[in-house]
Write a protein that holds these residues in place. Structure first.
Motif, mmCIF file in Angstrom:
data_model
loop_
_atom_site.group_PDB
_atom_site.id
_atom_site.type_symbol
_atom_site.label_atom_id
_atom_site.label_comp_id
_atom_site.label_asym_id
_atom_site.label_seq_id
_atom_site.Cartn_x
_atom_site.Cartn_y
_atom_site.Cartn_z
ATOM 1 N N ILE A 133 30.276 29.951 44.770
ATOM 2 C CA ILE A 133 31.008 30.734 45.765
ATOM 3 C C ILE A 133 32.274 31.220 45.070
ATOM 4 C CG2 ILE A 133 32.156 30.717 48.010
ATOM 5 C CD1 ILE A 133 30.408 28.156 48.599
ATOM 6 N N GLY A 134 32.418 32.537 44.928
ATOM 7 C CA GLY A 134 33.556 33.064 44.183
ATOM 8 C C GLY A 134 34.255 34.195 44.904
ATOM 9 N N PHE A 135 35.576 34.264 44.731
ATOM 10 C CA PHE A 135 36.360 35.340 45.346
ATOM 11 C C PHE A 135 37.726 35.420 44.672
ATOM 12 C CE2 PHE A 135 36.779 31.410 47.718
ATOM 13 C CZ PHE A 135 38.145 31.244 47.870
ATOM 14 N N ARG A 156 35.823 41.195 40.286
ATOM 15 C CA ARG A 156 34.491 40.749 40.669
ATOM 16 C C ARG A 156 34.022 39.662 39.709
ATOM 17 N NH1 ARG A 156 35.519 43.541 44.495
ATOM 18 N NH2 ARG A 156 34.203 45.135 45.482
ATOM 19 N N GLY A 157 33.303 38.694 40.273
ATOM 20 C CA GLY A 157 32.658 37.670 39.474
ATOM 21 C C GLY A 157 31.148 37.827 39.577
ATOM 22 N N LEU A 158 30.453 37.611 38.470
ATOM 23 C CA LEU A 158 28.992 37.704 38.465
ATOM 24 C C LEU A 158 28.453 36.812 37.366
ATOM 25 C CD1 LEU A 158 27.836 40.900 36.604
ATOM 26 C CD2 LEU A 158 30.260 40.448 36.957
ATOM 27 N N ASN A 176 25.776 32.453 31.692
ATOM 28 C CA ASN A 176 27.142 32.906 31.480
ATOM 29 C C ASN A 176 27.714 33.494 32.766
ATOM 30 O OD1 ASN A 176 27.405 32.444 28.532
ATOM 31 N ND2 ASN A 176 25.767 33.950 28.419
ATOM 32 N N PHE A 177 29.006 33.256 32.952
ATOM 33 C CA PHE A 177 29.725 33.804 34.098
ATOM 34 C C PHE A 177 30.701 34.852 33.578
ATOM 35 C CE2 PHE A 177 32.969 34.104 37.342
ATOM 36 C CZ PHE A 177 32.244 34.025 38.523
ATOM 37 N N GLY A 234 50.110 34.999 39.908
ATOM 38 C CA GLY A 234 49.512 36.323 40.021
ATOM 39 C C GLY A 234 48.084 36.244 40.524
ATOM 40 N N PRO A 235 47.277 37.268 40.237
ATOM 41 C CA PRO A 235 45.901 37.290 40.728
ATOM 42 C C PRO A 235 45.051 36.234 40.043
ATOM 43 C CG PRO A 235 46.256 39.107 39.228
ATOM 44 C CD PRO A 235 47.599 38.468 39.457
ATOM 45 N N ALA A 236 44.136 35.666 40.816
ATOM 46 C CA ALA A 236 43.245 34.640 40.288
ATOM 47 C C ALA A 236 41.879 34.790 40.933
ATOM 48 C CB ALA A 236 43.811 33.245 40.550
ATOM 49 N N TYR A 237 40.884 34.235 40.264
ATOM 50 C CA TYR A 237 39.532 34.225 40.816
ATOM 51 C C TYR A 237 39.102 32.768 40.931
ATOM 52 C CZ TYR A 237 34.784 35.803 41.780
ATOM 53 O OH TYR A 237 33.583 36.061 42.387
#
Length: 675
Positions: free
Chosen positions: A601-603, A643-645, A650-651, A610-613
């Motif tokens: 589950i990623g967002f 975006r994460g995929l 591999n991620f 700062g920005p993080a995933y």
């Protein structure tokens, strides 16, 4: 005062059109009988007219203490196809329309227009060399390996996004503002998905200009990449047409990803609303505004949408335009164009006067919606005028690029997003927030000034329509004083969340469409903005936590619901990210990575750095934070809408200017590519 009102009413009394029609029908029936015609007819007409007067007087002078909240029946929405452009012109020349909307300031360029009909399929045809059968990455197929796809609503219906992968390559749509040149530059960057050997192998630079707008999106199927450029489009050498608000549709052959080739370039007039790909066809929906002050009777291009394919501009054919009873409340169109993904050929169009709102698409239907407002009656206590919002819905059948209008209807309330709509077993289901607003006008003594105050009451409603969009079932007055935040239909069961201070999660049994019923209700703090199926008997909720007393939000929230018994839904686990309260996934379901098979589950979000995933996994003991990945590039360029995929083991985290590669088991970083 009564005498004055009575005289005014009598002076303005006129039978309604419906009453007149009934009277004339009776006259026509009686004309066939000479016996009845001789004496009875004059008295019948006189009696009918008196009856009309009595009815109108009853409407004018009903005491406010009688049925104070009875709603006035709304006009039935009936769509009819236009016979010619003159008919459409008359609709726009309606006095109400001319008075309310007279300056959209759209276009005034002289262009030679033709008609866009079914015969225009030849337009946009281009080189199709190298076309091969395959599976779209958006469907998440593992035919070329194990990889993630775009998070979508309906199986078999692809949705556009800023990132796509086919398991071999990753395509990312990048926007960059060049401060020195004061230009916005857009490109698609193409990477090989080879783990630590990944690299940038090619790019498509498709825009360099001064216009701004929402992020563009893409479809990926076989060896075709389709770019949907949302914002204002200026004509180029290979895309002639007027300077206008368009959606650009650019199709590239990516048989050789290192050397992509453009094979089609189309423009559809209007602002981007949404798009779907079903089978071999892209269905693009845009909203096209018309400047009613500048329309010209003999120039359809001033009041009819146009589509440009390979330099040829055509207005939408009149017999593809539908309108409501020769009257509209907004001078705009919802334009639907069907294009072949292989060569960009325009296959069919359909337009509905009045514009469009939320869009739902299945494998065989498109549901177009449009919000509207109307008066519903008066409050007897203080004479306040009551208004409410309803939603007009229209069904377009789609099959192999053909678009056929089928039906229209109307439901009470408003729709928040596409997930509030569903199709199942030939029925269409909707969950809406119904808002009744009392408008009270107060005049100041000895002045002409006045003020209006508003008092609104909300509730949730579930409505089921048949294939003709006629109501067959309904559940009303749910969750008083709350709004609907998220909905997930799962076969015969619907789950929806309302919120004001706590989060009631309702479950409804829709197996009998004529008699839907609430079977469960779970109240917990906070609310879910989106809900996602997560394996057998589980439903993932993503939203925000909230104080149960004040309703004030206090951080992002993940919930896992046990729905193995829909009548007894349980929140098995939750996690609250108290120091983070923003995520693009709160308003865009495609920004969320949800994979039950990989248990990921990623967002994206934001923390003190700062920005993080964030990447979570779900276990029997609850949610486990697997990784916090930085979305900042080496040059400190940051992007919140990353975006994460994953591809095999591999991620990948891709943001505006950086691609990072991680081992999917340990989330140790193994590659960084700045671009």
């Amino acid at each position: 005062m009564f005498d004055k009102n009575y005289k005014s009413a009598m002076d303005n009394i006129s039978p309604s059109a419906e009453a007149k029609d009934k009277i004339l029908n009776k006259i026509e029936q009686k004309e066939n009988s000479k016996k009845q015609k001789s004496l009875a007819l004059p008295w019948r007409i006189a009696f009918a007219c008196v009856a009309c007067v009595a009815i109108i007087l009853g409407v004018l002078f009903v005491p406010k203490s009688i049925n104070p909240t009875v709603k006035v029946e709304k006009d039935k929405k009936v769509l009819s196809v236009a016979q010619n452009y003159s008919e459409i012109y008359k609709v726009f020349r309606n006095k109400k329309i001319m008075a309310r909307f007279n300056n959209f300031g759209l276009y005034k360029n002289e262009v030679a227009y033709e008609y866009a009909t079914d015969d225009s399929a030849a337009l946009g045809a281009g080189n199709t060399n190298g076309t091969a059968d395959g599976v779209t990455a958006a469907e998440g197929s593992a035919s070329k390996g194990d990889y993630s796809g775009t998070t979508e609503q309906v199986e078999g219906v692809s949705e556009a996004d800023i990132v796509k992968t086919d398991g071999n390559y990753i395509y990312y749509l990048k926007q960059n503002y060049n401060r020195e040149q004061e230009k916005l530059q857009k490109s698609v960057n193409i990477f090989s998905a080879l783990g630590e050997k990944s690299k940038l192998i090619g790019s498509i630079d498709f825009y360099d200009g001064n216009n701004y707008g929402d992020s563009d999106e893409m479809f990926l199927k076989d060896n075709r990449l389709i770019i949907l450029q949302k914002d204002y489009c200026q004509p180029t050498d290979d895309m002639a047409g007027p300077e206008e608000n368009y959606v650009n549709i650019l199709i590239y052959d990516i048989s050789d990803p290192a050397n992509p080739k453009k094979i089609a370039s189309n423009c559809q007039q209007g602002y981007y609303n949404s798009a779907r790909m079903v089978g071999d066809y892209i269905y693009l929906i845009s909203n096209c505004n018309i400047d009613v002050a500048r329309i010209e009777k003999n120039n359809p291009s001033t009041f009819v949408p146009s589509i440009t394919c390979d330099g040829k501009t055509k207005t939408v054919s009149a017999d593809c335009i539908y309108h409501y009873n020769n009257e509209i409340d907004n001078p705009s169109y919802a334009v639907v164009g069907a294009y072949s993904y292989k060569d960009g050929a325009l296959c069919n169009t359909a337009s509905i006067l009045g514009g469009g709102g939320q869009i739902y698409c299945s494998t065989d239907n498109i549901i177009l919606t449009k919000a509207t407002y109307h008066d519903v009656g008066e409050l007897s206590q203080n004479g306040a005028r009551v208004t409410a919002q309803s939603t007009v819905v229209s069904r377009l059948e789609i099959k192999d690029g053909k678009i056929t209008y089928k039906a229209s209807g109307e439901i009470d309330g408003e729709l928040e997003n596409q997930f509030f709509i569903d199709q199942h077993r030939g029925y269409f289901r909707f969950v809406t927030t119904v808002t009744d607003t009392a408008v009270t006008t107060t005049k100041f003594a000895d002045t002409t000034q006045e003020i209006e105050t508003y008092d609104s009451v909300t509730s949730a409603r579930l409505t089921i329509l048949d294939s003709n969009l006629k109501k067959v079932g309904e559940i009303k007055n749910l969750a008083p004083d709350e709004r609907v935040y998220s909905v997930r239909f799962m076969g015969d069961i619907a789950y929806f969340v309302t919120f004001r201070q706590v989060d009631p999660l309702f479950s409804a049994d829709l197996s009998d469409p004529a008699n839907p019923k609430i079977i469960g209700e779970l109240k917990i703090p906070g609310f879910s903005e989106y809900m996602y199926p997560y394996g057998e008997g589980k439903l993932l909720g993503f939203g925000q936590d909230a104080d149960p007393n004040s309703g004030r939000t206090s951080g992002l929230k993940l919930s896992m619901f046990d729905i193995s018994d829909p009548a007894n839904v349980i929140e098995n686990n939750k996690t609250i990210i108290s120091n983070m309260d923003f995520s693009p996934a709160l308003y865009n379901h495609k920004a969320m990575l949800v994979s039950n098979t990989k248990n990921l589950i990623g967002f994206a979000t934001e923390n003190n750095n700062g920005p993080a995933y964030l990447v979570y996994q779900y276990t029997d003991s609850g949610f486990v934070l697997k990784a916090t990945l930085s979305a900042a590039s080496n040059n400190q360029h940051i992007d919140y809408d990353s975006r994460g995929l994953f591809v095999n083991e591999n991620f990948y985290l891709v943001a505006n200017g950086i691609l990072k590669v991680y081992d999917i088991k340990t989330f140790s970083q193994i590659k960084v590519i700045d671009f």
